[in-house]
Scaffold this motif. Structure first.
Motif, PDB file in Angstrom:
ATOM      1  N   LYS A 217       0.860  -1.189   0.000  1.00  0.00           N
ATOM      2  CA  LYS A 217       0.000   0.000   0.000  1.00  0.00           C
ATOM      3  C   LYS A 217       0.899   1.243   0.000  1.00  0.00           C
ATOM      4  CE  LYS A 217      -4.340   1.422   2.110  1.00  0.00           C
ATOM      5  NZ  LYS A 217      -5.231   0.937   1.075  1.00  0.00           N
ATOM      6  N   PRO A 218       0.593   2.218  -0.838  1.00  0.00           N
ATOM      7  CA  PRO A 218       1.445   3.407  -0.911  1.00  0.00           C
ATOM      8  C   PRO A 218       1.657   4.060   0.445  1.00  0.00           C
ATOM      9  CG  PRO A 218      -0.205   3.419  -2.667  1.00  0.00           C
ATOM     10  CD  PRO A 218      -0.552   2.286  -1.760  1.00  0.00           C
ATOM     11  N   LYS A 219       2.911   4.423   0.694  1.00  0.00           N
ATOM     12  CA  LYS A 219       3.252   5.002   1.998  1.00  0.00           C
ATOM     13  C   LYS A 219       2.570   6.344   2.232  1.00  0.00           C
ATOM     14  CE  LYS A 219       6.361   1.807   2.972  1.00  0.00           C
ATOM     15  NZ  LYS A 219       6.356   0.893   4.069  1.00  0.00           N
ATOM     16  N   GLN A 220       2.218   7.073   1.125  1.00  0.00           N
ATOM     17  CA  GLN A 220       1.637   8.393   1.321  1.00  0.00           C
ATOM     18  C   GLN A 220       0.189   8.330   1.806  1.00  0.00           C
ATOM     19  OE1 GLN A 220       2.873   7.220  -1.513  1.00  0.00           O
ATOM     20  NE2 GLN A 220       1.568   7.637  -3.296  1.00  0.00           N
ATOM     21  N   SER A 221      -0.453   7.142   1.683  1.00  0.00           N
ATOM     22  CA  SER A 221      -1.811   7.026   2.195  1.00  0.00           C
ATOM     23  C   SER A 221      -1.798   7.186   3.708  1.00  0.00           C
ATOM     24  CB  SER A 221      -2.414   5.672   1.817  1.00  0.00           C
ATOM     25  OG  SER A 221      -1.689   4.631   2.416  1.00  0.00           O
ATOM     26  N   GLN A 222      -2.836   7.794   4.248  1.00  0.00           N
ATOM     27  CA  GLN A 222      -2.847   8.138   5.663  1.00  0.00           C
ATOM     28  C   GLN A 222      -3.017   6.899   6.531  1.00  0.00           C
ATOM     29  OE1 GLN A 222      -4.905  11.429   7.101  1.00  0.00           O
ATOM     30  NE2 GLN A 222      -4.189  12.814   5.515  1.00  0.00           N
ATOM     31  N   PHE A 223      -2.212   6.840   7.569  1.00  0.00           N
ATOM     32  CA  PHE A 223      -2.238   5.703   8.489  1.00  0.00           C
ATOM     33  C   PHE A 223      -3.605   5.580   9.144  1.00  0.00           C
ATOM     34  CE2 PHE A 223      -1.486   3.393  12.371  1.00  0.00           C
ATOM     35  CZ  PHE A 223      -0.487   2.481  12.060  1.00  0.00           C
ATOM     36  N   LEU A 224      -4.166   6.701   9.589  1.00  0.00           N
ATOM     37  CA  LEU A 224      -5.443   6.683  10.288  1.00  0.00           C
ATOM     38  C   LEU A 224      -6.570   6.223   9.373  1.00  0.00           C
ATOM     39  CD1 LEU A 224      -6.888   7.240  12.944  1.00  0.00           C
ATOM     40  CD2 LEU A 224      -7.203   9.622  12.210  1.00  0.00           C
ATOM     41  N   SER A 225      -6.524   6.621   8.104  1.00  0.00           N
ATOM     42  CA  SER A 225      -7.550   6.196   7.147  1.00  0.00           C
ATOM     43  C   SER A 225      -7.507   4.685   6.947  1.00  0.00           C
ATOM     44  CB  SER A 225      -7.357   6.909   5.806  1.00  0.00           C
ATOM     45  OG  SER A 225      -7.497   8.301   5.952  1.00  0.00           O
ATOM     46  N   SER A 226      -6.298   4.141   6.850  1.00  0.00           N
ATOM     47  CA  SER A 226      -6.151   2.694   6.706  1.00  0.00           C
ATOM     48  C   SER A 226      -6.656   1.967   7.949  1.00  0.00           C
ATOM     49  CB  SER A 226      -4.679   2.337   6.459  1.00  0.00           C
ATOM     50  OG  SER A 226      -4.219   2.885   5.255  1.00  0.00           O
ATOM     51  N   PHE A 227      -6.394   2.556   9.102  1.00  0.00           N
ATOM     52  CA  PHE A 227      -6.851   1.979  10.367  1.00  0.00           C
ATOM     53  C   PHE A 227      -8.379   1.917  10.412  1.00  0.00           C
ATOM     54  CE2 PHE A 227      -8.184   2.827  14.810  1.00  0.00           C
ATOM     55  CZ  PHE A 227      -7.731   1.652  15.393  1.00  0.00           C
ATOM     56  N   LYS A 228      -9.033   3.029  10.064  1.00  0.00           N
ATOM     57  CA  LYS A 228     -10.506   3.084  10.074  1.00  0.00           C
ATOM     58  C   LYS A 228     -11.092   2.138   9.032  1.00  0.00           C
ATOM     59  CE  LYS A 228     -10.892   7.861  11.739  1.00  0.00           C
ATOM     60  NZ  LYS A 228     -11.310   9.248  11.387  1.00  0.00           N
ATOM     61  N   GLU A 229     -10.432   2.052   7.884  1.00  0.00           N
ATOM     62  CA  GLU A 229     -10.908   1.159   6.835  1.00  0.00           C
ATOM     63  C   GLU A 229     -10.879  -0.298   7.306  1.00  0.00           C
ATOM     64  OE1 GLU A 229      -9.986   0.492   2.092  1.00  0.00           O
ATOM     65  OE2 GLU A 229      -8.290   0.669   3.484  1.00  0.00           O
ATOM     66  N   GLY A 230      -9.837  -0.659   8.047  1.00  0.00           N
ATOM     67  CA  GLY A 230      -9.729  -2.021   8.560  1.00  0.00           C
ATOM     68  C   GLY A 230     -10.828  -2.358   9.543  1.00  0.00           C
ATOM     69  N   ILE A 231     -11.151  -1.412  10.434  1.00  0.00           N
ATOM     70  CA  ILE A 231     -12.227  -1.635  11.411  1.00  0.00           C
ATOM     71  C   ILE A 231     -13.573  -1.774  10.701  1.00  0.00           C
ATOM     72  CG2 ILE A 231     -13.518  -0.607  13.322  1.00  0.00           C
ATOM     73  CD1 ILE A 231     -10.959   0.723  14.239  1.00  0.00           C
ATOM     74  N   LYS A 232     -13.845  -0.859   9.756  1.00  0.00           N
ATOM     75  CA  LYS A 232     -15.115  -0.881   9.036  1.00  0.00           C
ATOM     76  C   LYS A 232     -15.276  -2.173   8.250  1.00  0.00           C
ATOM     77  CE  LYS A 232     -17.879   1.797   5.744  1.00  0.00           C
ATOM     78  NZ  LYS A 232     -17.918   3.004   4.878  1.00  0.00           N
ATOM     79  N   TYR A 233     -14.220  -2.611   7.607  1.00  0.00           N
ATOM     80  CA  TYR A 233     -14.287  -3.842   6.805  1.00  0.00           C
ATOM     81  C   TYR A 233     -14.492  -5.068   7.691  1.00  0.00           C
ATOM     82  CZ  TYR A 233     -12.823  -7.557   3.619  1.00  0.00           C
ATOM     83  OH  TYR A 233     -12.781  -8.696   2.865  1.00  0.00           O
ATOM     84  N   THR A 234     -13.737  -5.161   8.790  1.00  0.00           N
ATOM     85  CA  THR A 234     -13.793  -6.341   9.657  1.00  0.00           C
ATOM     86  C   THR A 234     -15.146  -6.495  10.319  1.00  0.00           C
ATOM     87  OG1 THR A 234     -11.410  -6.173  10.103  1.00  0.00           O
ATOM     88  CG2 THR A 234     -12.720  -7.494  11.625  1.00  0.00           C
ATOM     89  N   PHE A 235     -15.679  -5.410  10.875  1.00  0.00           N
ATOM     90  CA  PHE A 235     -16.919  -5.500  11.639  1.00  0.00           C
ATOM     91  C   PHE A 235     -18.153  -5.089  10.837  1.00  0.00           C
ATOM     92  CE2 PHE A 235     -13.521  -5.112  14.759  1.00  0.00           C
ATOM     93  CZ  PHE A 235     -13.799  -6.211  15.558  1.00  0.00           C
ATOM     94  N   GLY A 236     -17.945  -4.781   9.558  1.00  0.00           N
ATOM     95  CA  GLY A 236     -19.076  -4.483   8.688  1.00  0.00           C
ATOM     96  C   GLY A 236     -19.533  -5.683   7.892  1.00  0.00           C
ATOM     97  N   PHE A 237     -18.782  -6.761   7.928  1.00  0.00           N
ATOM     98  CA  PHE A 237     -19.136  -7.983   7.209  1.00  0.00           C
ATOM     99  C   PHE A 237     -19.484  -9.042   8.247  1.00  0.00           C
ATOM    100  CE2 PHE A 237     -17.568 -11.519   4.208  1.00  0.00           C
ATOM    101  CZ  PHE A 237     -18.830 -11.658   3.663  1.00  0.00           C
ATOM    102  N   ALA A 238     -20.750  -9.427   8.309  1.00  0.00           N
ATOM    103  CA  ALA A 238     -21.276 -10.258   9.399  1.00  0.00           C
ATOM    104  C   ALA A 238     -20.513 -11.563   9.632  1.00  0.00           C
ATOM    105  CB  ALA A 238     -22.755 -10.549   9.166  1.00  0.00           C
ATOM    106  N   PRO A 239     -20.116 -12.327   8.603  1.00  0.00           N
ATOM    107  CA  PRO A 239     -19.404 -13.584   8.869  1.00  0.00           C
ATOM    108  C   PRO A 239     -18.079 -13.378   9.598  1.00  0.00           C
ATOM    109  CG  PRO A 239     -20.300 -13.618   6.652  1.00  0.00           C
ATOM    110  CD  PRO A 239     -20.488 -12.217   7.171  1.00  0.00           C
TER     111      PRO A 239
END
Length: 440
Positions: A217-239
């Motif tokens: 993943k490009p280093k210039q992408s924001q760390f916090l955005s990646s962090f929030k994306e991980g939480i949303k993806y993990t707990f947004g998919f019921a299985p």
């Protein structure tokens, strides 16, 4: 939930049958190297895991401090796990593992040196446990998400996870027995020194691997955005959410049984270090049986039903063990507890890694590690406090009942989870699309 995936491949019937099929992931040179180095290192890890609570209990004779040392060793996984997942998705995973293995080696040598010098104290062990916990917080998601890079073929991923679990539990079976002998003959310092030396084999195996250039993943992408994306993806998919929550419950209210094993060995079964080693080894034997069974399976189909069954088996095994005052019977019940524990852990890992998007694998596996290890420190404190109040046997009964109740809730939600998992299996070619048969 949208899943960005490559073109499906018909993998459902591609796995060879029999013993050859059980070891198909070893076709990969990188995974063979990993297994070679890790199999020895894990024995050392289990020797240290047995030696640490024995050392703490020998120094303090405190059940609460047994729980506290478990808490301090695992709480960093809970606090740092999600951030470690972001780092794993952005950095070279092999390099991360080289750093974590070298640091863990130094931690083991430090404890051995303190014991040899005769200056070891409980506060020193707490600090070193916290340090190892921080290392583990980064090591776990890197190790789990690195499996797919080592194996290469995604259709062999489930088999690799099962073989990795087999390797862990062979070590779980061998390590405690060796630790019991070393503790009785040489002392705790040798246990930590042996573990330190064992990390050298993992480091060598990692250096010898041939890994294709990663698309990071490009280093210039924001760390916090990646962090929030991980939480949303993990707990947004019921299985994924359901599997992780049940695993967290088992880790919170079941897995801390291990911190009470010195109490059962000494106070309830009236044994010594050998008894302690046998108890831990029995759980390892059951876990090994579960891992071998999972390695023999052709694919991931049906694992969503196996998860709650395994959780019930684990809980029932703990409850039965808590009532036993006869060592052979206690070992028998712990074998079943270990069988259930491993089948739930490995099945959960396989399902999650099968349905997760590749570019989010590190972040999702950090939550898997957080559920498996990050909640355990709270469980260690709960178990240590409860055992001091109502006794170790009653504490295990409460833990076992909690696991069974969690499995019942999972079973009630199973039909809904299947409707979301099966389309992914169809897309990947793991199972046939029933609509295709209707069209024919």
């Amino acid at each position: 939930m949208t899943q960005n995936r490559s073109k499906p491949r018909p993998i459902a019937n591609s796995a060879p049958k029999g013993y050859k099929g059980m070891f198909r992931s070893l076709e990969s040179r990188n995974f063979r190297l990993f297994v070679t180095g890790q199999s020895i290192s894990l024995i050392g890890t289990w020797i240290q895991r047995i030696a640490m609570p024995w050392l703490v209990y020998d120094l303090t004779h405190s059940v609460f401090l047994l729980g506290l040392i478990g808490f301090t060793g695992q709480i960093p996984v809970f606090l740092l796990g999600p951030f470690a997942g972001v780092i794993t998705d952005r950095w070279n995973k092999r390099n991360l593992l080289l750093y974590t293995q070298a640091l863990a080696m130094l931690q083991a040598f430090a404890i051995a040196l303190l014991i040899v010098l005769g200056i070891v104290q409980i506060w020193m062990l707490i600090i070193l446990s916290i340090i190892l916990g921080c290392i583990t917080a980064l090591d776990n998601p890197a190790r789990q998400s690195f499996l797919i890079e080592m194996v290469g073929k995604k259709e062999n991923l489930g088999n690799a996870i099962a073989l990795n679990s087999t390797m862990v539990n062979v070590a779980r079976l061998i390590g405690p027995s060796i630790a019991g002998i070393i503790l009785a003959s040489t002392g705790e310092s040798a246990c930590f020194a042996i573990n330190g030396l064992s990390f050298l084999l993992v480091i060598i195996s990692l250096l010898r691997m041939r890994i294709e250039q990663q698309t990071l993943k490009p280093k210039q992408s924001q760390f916090l955005s990646s962090f929030k994306e991980g939480i949303k993806y993990t707990f947004g998919f019921a299985p994924i959410k359901a599997v992780i929550l049940l695993l967290a419950l088992m880790s919170l209210m079941g897995m801390p049984y291990a911190v009470l094993m010195p109490v059962f060995a000494k106070e309830i079964l009236h044994g010594g270090s050998h008894t302690f080693g046998f108890l831990m080894g029995a759980t390892g034997l059951g876990a090994l049986m579960g891992a071998i069974y999972l390695a023999s399976r052709k694919n991931v189909l049906g694992l969503e039903k196996l998860i709650p069954f395994a959780c019930v088996l684990f809980g029932a095994g703990l409850i039965a063990f808590s009532f036993s005052r006869y060592l052979p019977l206690s070992l028998f019940f712990l074998i079943f507890a270990g069988l259930g524990m491993m089948m739930q852990m490995a099945s959960s890992n396989t399902i999650i890694q099968t349905i997760v998007d590749d570019d989010k694998r590190g972040r999702v596996m950090s939550f898997y590690s957080m559920a498996l290890m990050g909640t355990a420190p709270f469980g260690s404190l709960i178990f240590g406090s409860l055992a001091q109040w109502i006794g170790a046997p009653h504490t295990l009964v409460i833990g076992g009942i909690s696991c069974i109740l969690g499995a019942i809730v999972f079973i009630k939600n199973l039909p809904n989870l299947k409707t979301q998992i099966h389309p992914i299996y169809i897309q990947q070619g793991i199972m046939e699309n029933p609509l295709d048969n209707l069209e024919e």
